[in-house]
Design a protein around this motif. Sequence first.
Motif, PDB file in Angstrom:
ATOM      1  N   ARG A  50       0.833  -1.203   0.000  1.00  0.00           N
ATOM      2  CA  ARG A  50       0.000   0.000   0.000  1.00  0.00           C
ATOM      3  C   ARG A  50       0.871   1.258   0.000  1.00  0.00           C
ATOM      4  O   ARG A  50       1.489   1.587   1.019  1.00  0.00           O
ATOM      5  N   VAL A  51       0.952   1.939  -1.118  1.00  0.00           N
ATOM      6  CA  VAL A  51       1.625   3.238  -1.178  1.00  0.00           C
ATOM      7  C   VAL A  51       0.600   4.346  -1.036  1.00  0.00           C
ATOM      8  O   VAL A  51       0.746   5.252  -0.222  1.00  0.00           O
ATOM      9  N   GLY A  71      -1.817   3.189   3.399  1.00  0.00           N
ATOM     10  CA  GLY A  71      -0.813   3.676   2.482  1.00  0.00           C
ATOM     11  C   GLY A  71       0.306   4.500   3.088  1.00  0.00           C
ATOM     12  O   GLY A  71       0.128   5.222   4.072  1.00  0.00           O
ATOM     13  N   LEU A  72       1.480   4.405   2.456  1.00  0.00           N
ATOM     14  CA  LEU A  72       2.660   5.131   2.920  1.00  0.00           C
ATOM     15  C   LEU A  72       2.541   6.624   2.704  1.00  0.00           C
ATOM     16  O   LEU A  72       3.209   7.404   3.391  1.00  0.00           O
ATOM     17  N   ALA A  73       1.716   7.061   1.774  1.00  0.00           N
ATOM     18  CA  ALA A  73       1.525   8.502   1.597  1.00  0.00           C
ATOM     19  C   ALA A  73       0.866   9.111   2.827  1.00  0.00           C
ATOM     20  O   ALA A  73       1.184  10.249   3.226  1.00  0.00           O
ATOM     21  N   LYS A  74      -0.047   8.384   3.437  1.00  0.00           N
ATOM     22  CA  LYS A  74      -0.650   8.831   4.705  1.00  0.00           C
ATOM     23  C   LYS A  74       0.371   8.748   5.841  1.00  0.00           C
ATOM     24  O   LYS A  74       0.475   9.660   6.671  1.00  0.00           O
ATOM     25  N   VAL A  75       1.111   7.647   5.872  1.00  0.00           N
ATOM     26  CA  VAL A  75       2.144   7.480   6.898  1.00  0.00           C
ATOM     27  C   VAL A  75       3.133   8.635   6.856  1.00  0.00           C
ATOM     28  O   VAL A  75       3.563   9.154   7.890  1.00  0.00           O
ATOM     29  N   ALA A  76       3.489   9.065   5.649  1.00  0.00           N
ATOM     30  CA  ALA A  76       4.472  10.137   5.489  1.00  0.00           C
ATOM     31  C   ALA A  76       4.047  11.409   6.208  1.00  0.00           C
ATOM     32  O   ALA A  76       4.883  12.110   6.797  1.00  0.00           O
ATOM     33  N   LYS A 111       5.688  -9.384 -11.321  1.00  0.00           N
ATOM     34  CA  LYS A 111       5.344 -10.347 -12.363  1.00  0.00           C
ATOM     35  C   LYS A 111       5.173  -9.730 -13.755  1.00  0.00           C
ATOM     36  O   LYS A 111       5.528 -10.345 -14.760  1.00  0.00           O
ATOM     37  N   VAL A 112       4.596  -8.542 -13.822  1.00  0.00           N
ATOM     38  CA  VAL A 112       4.315  -7.938 -15.124  1.00  0.00           C
ATOM     39  C   VAL A 112       5.539  -7.195 -15.653  1.00  0.00           C
ATOM     40  O   VAL A 112       5.977  -7.418 -16.788  1.00  0.00           O
ATOM     41  N   GLU A 113       6.080  -6.304 -14.859  1.00  0.00           N
ATOM     42  CA  GLU A 113       7.342  -5.623 -15.173  1.00  0.00           C
ATOM     43  C   GLU A 113       8.288  -5.825 -13.991  1.00  0.00           C
ATOM     44  O   GLU A 113       8.496  -4.921 -13.183  1.00  0.00           O
ATOM     45  N   PRO A 114       8.865  -7.004 -13.863  1.00  0.00           N
ATOM     46  CA  PRO A 114       9.650  -7.341 -12.666  1.00  0.00           C
ATOM     47  C   PRO A 114      10.844  -6.400 -12.486  1.00  0.00           C
ATOM     48  O   PRO A 114      11.653  -6.231 -13.404  1.00  0.00           O
ATOM     49  N   VAL A 115      10.956  -5.826 -11.301  1.00  0.00           N
ATOM     50  CA  VAL A 115      12.071  -4.908 -11.042  1.00  0.00           C
ATOM     51  C   VAL A 115      13.406  -5.628 -11.095  1.00  0.00           C
ATOM     52  O   VAL A 115      14.442  -5.021 -11.391  1.00  0.00           O
ATOM     53  N   ALA A 116      13.401  -6.930 -10.849  1.00  0.00           N
ATOM     54  CA  ALA A 116      14.649  -7.690 -10.916  1.00  0.00           C
ATOM     55  C   ALA A 116      15.171  -7.781 -12.342  1.00  0.00           C
ATOM     56  O   ALA A 116      16.358  -8.033 -12.562  1.00  0.00           O
ATOM     57  N   GLU A 117      14.284  -7.561 -13.330  1.00  0.00           N
ATOM     58  CA  GLU A 117      14.691  -7.625 -14.731  1.00  0.00           C
ATOM     59  C   GLU A 117      14.821  -6.238 -15.355  1.00  0.00           C
ATOM     60  O   GLU A 117      15.726  -5.992 -16.152  1.00  0.00           O
ATOM     61  N   THR A 118      13.917  -5.324 -14.995  1.00  0.00           N
ATOM     62  CA  THR A 118      13.932  -3.999 -15.623  1.00  0.00           C
ATOM     63  C   THR A 118      14.960  -3.067 -15.009  1.00  0.00           C
ATOM     64  O   THR A 118      15.394  -2.110 -15.652  1.00  0.00           O
ATOM     65  N   GLY A 119      15.310  -3.298 -13.732  1.00  0.00           N
ATOM     66  CA  GLY A 119      16.219  -2.402 -13.047  1.00  0.00           C
ATOM     67  C   GLY A 119      15.552  -1.160 -12.485  1.00  0.00           C
ATOM     68  O   GLY A 119      16.210  -0.310 -11.867  1.00  0.00           O
ATOM     69  N   GLU A 120      14.250  -1.026 -12.678  1.00  0.00           N
ATOM     70  CA  GLU A 120      13.523   0.103 -12.099  1.00  0.00           C
ATOM     71  C   GLU A 120      13.488  -0.025 -10.576  1.00  0.00           C
ATOM     72  O   GLU A 120      13.535  -1.128 -10.037  1.00  0.00           O
ATOM     73  N   ASP A 121      13.392   1.101  -9.912  1.00  0.00           N
ATOM     74  CA  ASP A 121      13.254   1.075  -8.459  1.00  0.00           C
ATOM     75  C   ASP A 121      11.882   0.536  -8.085  1.00  0.00           C
ATOM     76  O   ASP A 121      10.866   0.883  -8.709  1.00  0.00           O
ATOM     77  N   HIS A 122      11.858  -0.292  -7.054  1.00  0.00           N
ATOM     78  CA  HIS A 122      10.584  -0.813  -6.569  1.00  0.00           C
ATOM     79  C   HIS A 122       9.779   0.341  -5.969  1.00  0.00           C
ATOM     80  O   HIS A 122      10.306   1.142  -5.193  1.00  0.00           O
ATOM     81  N   PRO A 123       8.489   0.479  -6.322  1.00  0.00           N
ATOM     82  CA  PRO A 123       7.704   1.610  -5.822  1.00  0.00           C
ATOM     83  C   PRO A 123       7.586   1.667  -4.304  1.00  0.00           C
ATOM     84  O   PRO A 123       7.482   2.753  -3.731  1.00  0.00           O
ATOM     85  N   MET A 124       7.615   0.515  -3.644  1.00  0.00           N
ATOM     86  CA  MET A 124       7.586   0.539  -2.183  1.00  0.00           C
ATOM     87  C   MET A 124       8.886   1.106  -1.639  1.00  0.00           C
ATOM     88  O   MET A 124       8.882   1.922  -0.695  1.00  0.00           O
ATOM     89  N   ALA A 125      10.011   0.714  -2.225  1.00  0.00           N
ATOM     90  CA  ALA A 125      11.298   1.268  -1.788  1.00  0.00           C
ATOM     91  C   ALA A 125      11.341   2.770  -2.018  1.00  0.00           C
ATOM     92  O   ALA A 125      11.842   3.531  -1.171  1.00  0.00           O
ATOM     93  N   THR A 126      10.820   3.211  -3.150  1.00  0.00           N
ATOM     94  CA  THR A 126      10.797   4.639  -3.447  1.00  0.00           C
ATOM     95  C   THR A 126      10.037   5.411  -2.378  1.00  0.00           C
ATOM     96  O   THR A 126      10.480   6.480  -1.924  1.00  0.00           O
ATOM     97  N   ALA A 127       8.902   4.850  -1.938  1.00  0.00           N
ATOM     98  CA  ALA A 127       8.094   5.527  -0.922  1.00  0.00           C
ATOM     99  C   ALA A 127       8.787   5.525   0.436  1.00  0.00           C
ATOM    100  O   ALA A 127       8.824   6.553   1.136  1.00  0.00           O
TER     101      ALA A 127
END
Length: 593
Positions: A50-51, A71-76, A111-127
């Motif tokens: 939950r972001v 969500g983390l936006a509320k937590v922030a 599963k759809v755009e796996p961060v382990a393959e794309t190299g994108e930052d995981h959205p939870m880590a970003t938050a």
Amino acid sequence: MPSARLTASGVALALVLAPAVASAAGPQGPGQDAHDLDLTLLATTDMHGRVLNWDYFKDATYTERSGDTVGLAKVASVVDQVRTEVGDDSLLVVDNGDAIQGTPLTYYYAKVEPVAETGEDHPMATAYNQIGYDAQVVGNHEFNYGLDHLRAYEGDLAMPLLGANVVDAQTGEPWLEPWTMVTKKVEGHKPVKVGILGLTTPGSAIWDKGVVEGTLEFRDMVETAAEYVPQMRAAGADVVVVLSHAGKGPSSYDTSLLPPENPSDVIARTVPGIDVMVVGHTHRDVPQEVIHNEVTGEPVLLTQPYRWGGTVTRVDLDLEKSRGQWDVKDAAGMAYRTRDFVEDPAVVAAAAQAHGRTVDYVNQVVATATEEMSGAESFWKDTAIVDFIQHVQTETVDQALEGTAYADVPVLSIAAPFSRTALFPAGDVTIRDMAGLYIYDNTLEAVTMTGAQVRDYLEYSAKYFATVPAGESFDPASDVNADGTPDYNYDMLSGVSYELDLSQPVGDRVENLALADGTPVTDDMEFVVAVNNYRRSGGGAFPHVSTAPVVYNEQQEIRQLLIDWASARGVIDPADFSVENWWLTVADVPVAP
């Protein structure tokens, strides 16, 4: 040794403190001398992807009957308020695990755009990074999508991901960082060293056996704490915080095979040197609990935030100098409900792209239904849309047990009519339609039960219906929800056929219980029964199921299993799975459809 005495006044403060009062209190409470120092700990747990405060299955803002938000936006916004109040030098922010599984957002980036393959930052880590956390412990659900995915997530975090009892199966060395030391330097005071230890429930060895077997081992949490807490103290920790991704109470598995699942209270009671424990895994809402250590007699404060960011718990620690070292004098806990806070714009902006991609994904068509399937009558009648759930659960468990001792044991399945508004339209069926059918975040388990136990289970379920005297007609508008039993506590079984005679008293309604080929079910027959984790853990107080041996528990969400099944086939045709196998009768006369 710590001396975290929790005063009576501290308890009262913890129970009544509101966010506005907390903000006005200031970083130093009344009556403190120049040698005292305050530290504040904020904690979250079981965020489960939950972001934002968003329900991807409803394609709308998340709502809950309690009014709680997620969500983390509320937590922030909570963290920002407290950081302004106490100062960053006096604040620690920690998370207690189960972060990267639980919503379409986290599924998409696994599963759809796996961060382990794309190299994108995981959205939870970003938050988490945007908020500024100090440490996180690995939860059992972190292993769901594989070790490469977990390592990718770990690499995206700006904080250490801890797991002292997660070890390399070959070397015995820690697979994750066991603990971390955070130094806080408050102006005018000697620096304070806070040791943070991470422990996670050993159940992952069973629930994610396919991922971890031969690679990772999960050691006893109590023994691991006893090993590392003295090391942290020897390394100079003035304060020791344990992040325990485990709850209190019994285990859901055989503890002769693995160490206990939920030993947080045992750790607090038996391992000396701990000041605060953050508890999780069990999704309870317990801002403060005090357990006295049986070795030192000192209190240990346990705090469990509510799941998904429904609350952020706060622990205020009052430190004093003792022989030149900081010592915990008082501790008090409370909780902020995030419904009282707005979403933080910075976190919302950081999550915008990932959120948008996920919304598009959820609104995708997953399959085509050959005909309309409605749940409107599922609470009193065998329907194709509930048979769809039963079929997927049965098939999943049956396939998982291939090659095991249970491969030839008949598999039954349990499902309840969660939603009377559930509908698969003829034609395109979306992921959101799937969510309208299976509205809860349950995972799939399976247990063994005897024929006698299955009969008892059905008798208990049948209390949902009012008694209908012989000669009278059943009315679905009035003869259900007897004694307030909700729809979700009426369970139907597939894999056997049976009738419920509503003219009979509760406990004596099940008739003609038989296997699919017509063979009567005898008391000594053995079955594997697919069931959701809520029911298996005791929800609804159904007989036998909570104590039955567990033979399958891979922590797979049932809703996602339905989506995956439909996506793989492309067509949802009742002819492939719909089997009328149970009926209501009144004095042996079938209830009219």
